[in-house]
Structures are given as C-alpha cells and as structure tokens.
Write a protein that holds these residues in place. Structure first.
Motif, short mmCIF file in Angstrom:
data_model
loop_
_atom_site.label_atom_id
_atom_site.label_comp_id
_atom_site.label_asym_id
_atom_site.label_seq_id
_atom_site.Cartn_x
_atom_site.Cartn_y
_atom_site.Cartn_z
N LEU A 298 -0.49 12.59 0.13
CA LEU A 298 -0.87 12.02 -1.31
C LEU A 298 -0.90 10.58 -1.27
O LEU A 298 -1.84 10.11 -2.11
CB LEU A 298 0.51 12.45 -2.41
CG LEU A 298 0.00 12.21 -3.90
CD1 LEU A 298 -1.02 13.22 -4.39
CD2 LEU A 298 1.65 12.68 -4.66
N VAL A 299 -0.24 9.81 -0.78
CA VAL A 299 -0.21 8.34 -0.73
C VAL A 299 -1.74 8.08 0.00
O VAL A 299 -2.27 7.07 -0.32
CB VAL A 299 0.91 7.68 0.12
CG1 VAL A 299 0.43 6.22 0.42
CG2 VAL A 299 2.31 7.84 -0.95
N SER A 300 -1.91 8.67 1.10
CA SER A 300 -3.10 8.51 1.95
C SER A 300 -4.31 8.77 1.04
O SER A 300 -5.35 8.10 1.21
CB SER A 300 -3.10 9.39 3.00
OG SER A 300 -4.15 9.48 3.69
N GLN B 36 5.58 15.09 4.36
CA GLN B 36 4.37 15.10 4.56
C GLN B 36 3.29 15.46 3.66
O GLN B 36 2.31 14.85 3.58
CB GLN B 36 4.01 16.40 5.68
CG GLN B 36 4.48 16.27 7.24
CD GLN B 36 4.22 17.56 7.72
OE1 GLN B 36 4.41 18.77 7.07
NE2 GLN B 36 3.98 17.68 9.00
N PHE B 37 3.95 15.93 2.58
CA PHE B 37 3.20 15.99 1.25
C PHE B 37 2.97 14.49 0.69
O PHE B 37 2.18 14.15 0.22
CB PHE B 37 3.85 16.99 0.26
CG PHE B 37 3.27 17.03 -1.12
CD1 PHE B 37 2.19 17.57 -1.34
CD2 PHE B 37 3.88 16.33 -2.14
CE1 PHE B 37 1.52 17.62 -2.85
CE2 PHE B 37 3.44 16.15 -3.44
CZ PHE B 37 2.20 16.80 -3.62
N SER C 32 -6.83 3.70 -5.64
CA SER C 32 -5.89 2.66 -6.21
C SER C 32 -6.26 1.35 -5.95
O SER C 32 -6.32 0.29 -7.00
CB SER C 32 -4.57 2.93 -5.73
OG SER C 32 -4.10 4.43 -6.07
N ALA C 33 -6.71 1.26 -4.92
CA ALA C 33 -7.13 -0.31 -4.31
C ALA C 33 -8.33 -0.84 -5.24
O ALA C 33 -8.31 -1.69 -5.70
CB ALA C 33 -7.28 -0.49 -2.94
N VAL C 34 -9.08 0.05 -5.19
CA VAL C 34 -10.44 -0.18 -6.21
C VAL C 34 -10.01 -0.51 -7.49
O VAL C 34 -10.62 -1.46 -8.14
CB VAL C 34 -11.55 1.06 -6.03
CG1 VAL C 34 -12.88 0.80 -7.01
CG2 VAL C 34 -12.03 0.97 -4.50
N VAL C 35 -9.27 0.34 -8.24
CA VAL C 35 -8.83 -0.04 -9.43
C VAL C 35 -8.29 -1.20 -9.84
O VAL C 35 -8.24 -2.10 -10.63
CB VAL C 35 -8.01 1.33 -10.12
CG1 VAL C 35 -7.28 1.01 -11.33
CG2 VAL C 35 -8.62 2.35 -10.10
#
Length: 192
Positions: free
Chosen positions: A10-12, A5-6, A18-21
């Motif tokens: 974190l990925v969420s 779940q952690f 990350s997508a913007v970068v």
C-alpha cells in the motif's frame, strides 16, 4: 500475504501520487503567481499572443500623419483619455481606446443615414463601413483583429496586460479612428 506485506504494498503504491500532491501543494502559490504573467498561451490549435498581435497591427497600419513643422510658442503635452486610463488600469485603457474606434464608426454610419448605429454590434458596424466603401479590405481586417484584442482584454481576466500593451492598443485604435475621419477615396460599389 500477511498484514506487513499488505502495508508495504500500500505504501509503495501510494508513494508517488502522494509525493506529487505534496509538491503541488507546496508550489501552488508560486505557480498561481506566474499565471498572470503569461503573455502567450497555446493549447492544441489555439495560440494567443497579446504582444505579438498588437505589434502586428501596428506594423500593418499606415503611420499616423505628422503635424506641420510649425513651432508652437509653448510645448504642448497631449495625453488622450485612454492613455490616462491606461496609467491606472491598462486593461481599461485598451477598452477605452476601442470605444473611440466605435465612436468614429458611429459617426460615419450616422452620416450615411444609419439610424442608431450605436445599437449595432461592432462587427456589423465594420461590415457596413466596408460595404459602403469607407474602409478597404486591409483596414477591415485590422479593425476585426483589433476588436478581437479588445474582446480578449474584456474576457481574459487572468491575462496580465501591461501599460506598454495599452499604449500600443491606443496607438492602433487612434490610427483606425483617424482612417475613418480622413478616409481614402472610396471605391465605388460594395466590396466582396
């Protein structure tokens, strides 16, 4: 909360940043390629438009005097030094055109008894010519606006300056210099 779940949380949380970068990194070169082509810039109250400013100056100045209708024996092509420079570097052509205006101001001020006018800043020269009655308020304003364009050409190196911009600047500066060489009759007393 277990470790799966952690990791999911974190990925969420990092997915959109990350997508913007990644998108910015992929499009960095095309975006940087567009920046020099920007002709107009607006940020808050500041708005700069090089082409519009040059066209406005050309419209505000009187037309250059025409030459007599005499037919020369051979056609004469006259290209000024600032235009020759502009063919190689439009930015340098704009600066060279302004130097002709400053040279004309120096001649007028020297004739009026000013010692070493070449050492004065351009705005001081303009104000002196105005106070001595060599230029009127409209001409003074045109000189000041042209001086600002020259400053932009010098200091805003990320701006793309075209040959057409340089040609317009040469035209404006030529008319300003001619107005100093062939002044309208001065009004007596300083203008305020």
């Amino acid at each position: 909360m277990d470790w799966m779940q952690f990791v999911s949380a974190l990925v969420s949380a990092l997915a959109w940043p990350s997508a913007v970068v990644v998108v910015v990194c992929l499009l960095k070169n095309p975006i940087l390629g567009l920046i020099p082509k920007i002709r107009s810039f607006k940020y808050g109250e500041l708005h700069v438009d090089l082409t519009e400013a040059l066209q406005s100056l050309q419209e505000d100045l009187p037309a250059a005097p025409s030459e007599p209708e005499a037919q020369p024996s051979k056609p004469r092509v006259e290209i000024s030094i600032p235009l020759q420079i502009a063919a190689v570097s439009p930015r340098a052509g704009m600066i060279a055109a302004w130097l002709e205006v400053e040279s004309a101001l120096n001649v007028v001020l020297t004739r009026e008894g000013e010692e070493r006018p070449d050492l004065l800043p351009p705005r001081k020269k303009l104000d002196l010519a105005f106070n001595l009655g060599h230029i009127d308020r409209q001409q003074h304003d045109a000189f000041v606006r042209t001086s600002r364009l020259r400053n932009e050409a010098i200091h805003m190196l990320d701006r793309d300056i075209t040959y057409e911009d340089a040609v317009a600047m040469v035209d404006v500066c030529k008319r300003l210099a001619e107005s100093l060489h062939n002044p309208t009759p001065p009004v007596h007393g300083p203008h305020f």
